[in-house]
Write an enzyme that holds these catalytic residues in place. Sequence first.
Site, short mmCIF file in Angstrom:
data_model
loop_
_atom_site.label_atom_id
_atom_site.label_comp_id
_atom_site.label_asym_id
_atom_site.label_seq_id
_atom_site.Cartn_x
_atom_site.Cartn_y
_atom_site.Cartn_z
N HIS A 1 -30.48 -144.32 -92.79
CA HIS A 1 -31.31 -143.51 -91.89
C HIS A 1 -31.54 -142.11 -92.45
O HIS A 1 -32.67 -141.62 -92.51
CB HIS A 1 -30.63 -143.45 -90.52
CG HIS A 1 -31.42 -142.81 -89.44
ND1 HIS A 1 -31.38 -141.45 -89.19
CD2 HIS A 1 -32.24 -143.33 -88.50
CE1 HIS A 1 -32.15 -141.16 -88.16
NE2 HIS A 1 -32.69 -142.29 -87.71
N ASP B 1 -27.53 -135.90 -90.38
CA ASP B 1 -27.83 -137.33 -90.28
C ASP B 1 -26.70 -138.14 -90.88
O ASP B 1 -25.55 -137.68 -90.90
CB ASP B 1 -29.18 -137.63 -90.97
CG ASP B 1 -29.96 -138.74 -90.28
OD1 ASP B 1 -29.54 -139.90 -90.37
OD2 ASP B 1 -30.99 -138.44 -89.66
N ASN C 1 -43.18 -136.05 -108.09
CA ASN C 1 -42.73 -136.27 -109.45
C ASN C 1 -43.30 -137.54 -110.08
O ASN C 1 -42.79 -138.03 -111.09
CB ASN C 1 -41.20 -136.33 -109.50
CG ASN C 1 -40.63 -137.42 -108.58
OD1 ASN C 1 -41.36 -138.11 -107.90
ND2 ASN C 1 -39.31 -137.55 -108.59
N SER D 1 -37.14 -140.64 -84.66
CA SER D 1 -36.35 -140.21 -85.83
C SER D 1 -37.24 -139.98 -87.04
O SER D 1 -36.92 -139.16 -87.91
CB SER D 1 -35.30 -141.26 -86.18
OG SER D 1 -34.21 -141.22 -85.31
N ASP E 1 -36.49 -139.97 -105.99
CA ASP E 1 -37.39 -139.12 -105.22
C ASP E 1 -36.66 -137.99 -104.50
O ASP E 1 -37.29 -137.06 -104.01
CB ASP E 1 -38.15 -139.95 -104.18
CG ASP E 1 -39.65 -140.04 -104.49
OD1 ASP E 1 -40.11 -139.34 -105.40
OD2 ASP E 1 -40.34 -140.82 -103.81
N ASN F 1 -36.27 -142.77 -78.13
CA ASN F 1 -37.09 -143.97 -78.28
C ASN F 1 -37.01 -144.94 -77.11
O ASN F 1 -37.11 -146.15 -77.29
CB ASN F 1 -36.65 -144.71 -79.55
CG ASN F 1 -36.79 -143.85 -80.79
OD1 ASN F 1 -37.69 -143.02 -80.87
ND2 ASN F 1 -35.88 -144.03 -81.74
N VAL G 1 -34.62 -125.56 -79.61
CA VAL G 1 -34.86 -126.74 -80.43
C VAL G 1 -36.26 -127.29 -80.15
O VAL G 1 -36.65 -127.44 -78.99
CB VAL G 1 -33.80 -127.83 -80.16
CG1 VAL G 1 -34.09 -129.09 -80.96
CG2 VAL G 1 -32.41 -127.30 -80.50
#
Length: 509
Positions: A250, A208, A263, A441, A217, A354, A393
């Site tokens: 992204h 990405d 956490n 995505s 995080d 999309n 895939v």
Amino acid sequence: MVRSATPPPSPAGTRSRRPLAAAALCGIGLVAAALTAGPATAGSAAAESTGAASGSSLAAATPVPDGVLMSYVVNSKANPGQTRLAERAVRDAGGTVVQSWPQIGVVVAHSTSADFREDVVDVAKGHAVQSVGATRTAAVKTPTDAAPPARSLTRSTETRSAFEIRQGVSATEVVEADPLEGQQWDMTQIKADVASDGSRGVTVGVLDSGIDDTHPDLAPNLDAKNSVGCTAYGVPDTRRAAWIPTTSDHGTHVAGTIAAAKNGVGIVGVAPNSLMTSIKVVDDDGFIYPEYAVCGFVWAAEHGVDVTNNSYYVDPWMFWCSNDPDQAAAKEAVRRAVSYSERNGVVSAAAAGNSNYDLANKTTDTTSPNDTTPVTRQIDEGCEDIPAELPGVVTVASTDQAQAKSTFSNYGDGVIDVAAPGTRILSTVLNGGWGLKSGTSMASPHVAGVLALLKASHPDASPSELVALLRAQADDRPCPTDVRCTGTPAYNGFFGDGLVDALDATGGR
């Protein structure tokens, strides 16, 4: 469904994808030299094919201006000796060898010669070089005109990067920083909120725009040692500056969905005990060219990655067509890289796209090439969205909070494997924040997370076996009253085999 030469028996309720057309009818673009003809092998684990175009005729060559620096892939047989011969052919044709992948028989080359493609074939004298193709329609930027912008992690809530605009991803809507698990409806939809997480020891490669390694995080689960940037012409670069975000959040958003740490801060990912490797394949202009993707998949294969997430399509063609030799050669290079990663134990998920487009009934494309001037061209099933439609895939469609197909999600009977939440998904963004995005995505990383859970539960399972489990465990979603949706409740073009199930992936019921 994994499209392999010898697929495992289909679980109950699954359906194989339809075969690709023997001949492609898509249209125009730059043309490469292709030495042989015939369809590529169907199997992701089969012997490497020549990568030549299928069909009885090739598109007419479009000249490349002399003196313009262009990027090419040169495909040879997958062994060091043949790759060295291909490298020699590149140099003898006046080109520069930028990167070689003898594991898969792919050489990345640059040249300013208008005749480079033909010259490489000529000097190879029918040996070593199987196909040659330009990887883009725009000139390659040199270091002097491609200097990256000053890094800033400040993002407007109303803007998107060029990459996000091309991928059709919504703008980020930032939310206040606070423990936010109660707002993660997506985790409830796939039962990740009640699944036990045993994903420790599993690594997910996030191909990405880079992962923010300072985010509270994400930092606990980021494998910086094995992270890499692939946007320097497809050459691996392990410096931190090469794999952190520069122009897009992204990848950071995708990463949070996969493995945001449990956490007490912000959100929790699908597989919060797994590690993530940042594999940056989006350049500062927002493009993912074939050589970047090849670099990313080969890197994943050789650096301990178990699962990859691919929330993008490879530029500059929304659909890569097999009767255009440039596109065929570049598609073959990416296919080889994906196949190599699968043979090395990597299972991959990818966003379906999309455009609310029927991938099973392709007709036209008006958006490509996106790095110069788009043209309207006729396409068919021989034109593929890569990597989503490559063998091996998992192709992921998107659902909304009502478990309906997201309005933007691509679909297709025999193409979509599974579905996952992708509308207004809360996840991590830059500057240590959290925000909402929509797109396939956002759906694909949910599937990558579930695959990580499956890998942890079945450590000896092959990629094809993991995909078979993923599809068998998915919760059936019948077609709505919509003539575009064809199939059965067990399998249809909107949802594939259904919504992925994180609880089943961990052995729960």
